[in-house]
Design a protein around this motif. Structure first.
Motif: not given
Ligand code: JET
Length: 247
Positions: A183-188
């Motif tokens: 999966l792609l990374e979550y917003p930070i």
């Protein structure tokens, strides 16, 4: 890990002296050796290329310098006669992915051959496999053409090197990265909590770690569905804890 790179542009690889890879070399985690292919030529012009048999545009890298360069790499500081895995960055090769980076990070010794011009005489691959007993893989960064393999080697060495224990100080940061689990990374976000009229999502300020984990997983699913639906598999449908989640 030992890394050897054969290239006609050794200066292209000086970025490997910098930052985390450079420090890993100082710490002895990586042993990187750069070899100039022209050092294995014997004519006044240090010629590494010639015209293609059968005609066609461009030039082809001659086999002899490569054979001598590979012999040099195999003989250098290698009393046990160990064999590196030979990687040749090239368009149309095996896609270089995080999974392949993880696989390669387990290897004790990698050697990279940086092609230029239209590529390397095919007999070099045959010689490496059949006469030198090397496992040879053509590896592609993507479906586009660069002028040579050096840029691809920089990318691959960084992607592989950072997975070697001790190279990245905080191994935790390797876990929830894009592609690490498909999966792609979550917003930070970081301070301030309100900036330019935009607020950090309140769940991230709640201290509710279960809700934060769930929000982050949902964000990863949504971002992957939007940007890389090809990566999204049914196996990802579960929530952060593996529970049911509609996607
Ligand atoms: C099949 O292997 C070769 O052709 C090696 O020789 C060459 C010749 C020209 C350019 C390159 C550089 O690789 C890429 O263009 C590349 C890598 N990843 N995506 C694009 C390599």
């Amino acid at each position: 890990m030992r890394l050897d790179v054969v290239t006609i542009f050794p200066d292209y690889l000086t970025p490997l002296d910098l930052s985390l890879i450079g420090k890993a070399r100082e710490d002895g985690l990586l042993d990187v050796r750069i070899h100039d292919l022209r050092d294995f030529t014997h004519d006044r012009h240090r010629t590494v290329d010639d015209t293609p048999y059968g005609g066609g545009a461009g030039m082809v890298m001659k086999p002899q310098p490569w054979a001598e360069a590979l012999d040099h790499v195999l003989a250098l500081d290698n009393p046990s006669g160990a064999k590196p895995r030979l990687l040749v960055p090239g368009p149309g090769g095996r896609p270089f992915t995080q999974a392949l980076a993880r696989e390669l990070a387990l290897e004790p010794w990698l050697a990279f051959a940086c092609g230029r011009y239209e590529g390397i005489d095919e007999r070099v691959y045959d010689h490496a496999r059949e006469d030198l007993g090397l496992e040879v893989s053509v590896v592609s960064l993507g479906d586009y053409v660069l002028n040579g393999g050096e840029v691809a080697v920089l990318a691959m060495v960084e992607a592989i090197g950072r997975l070697i224990p001790g190279v990245i100080g905080n191994a935790e940061s390797l876990v929830e990265e894009s592609h690490e689990d498909g999966l792609l990374e979550y917003p930070i976000y970081t301070k301030p909590s309100s900036w330019n009229g935009r607020d950090v999502p309140s769940v991230l300020l709640s201290g509710n770690h279960g809700a934060i984990a769930q929000w982050r997983h949902e964000q990863r699913l949504a971002r992957t569905a939007a940007r890389r639906p090809d990566l999204l598999h049914a196996s990802h449908a579960g929530g952060a804890d593996g529970g049911d989640l509609e996607i």
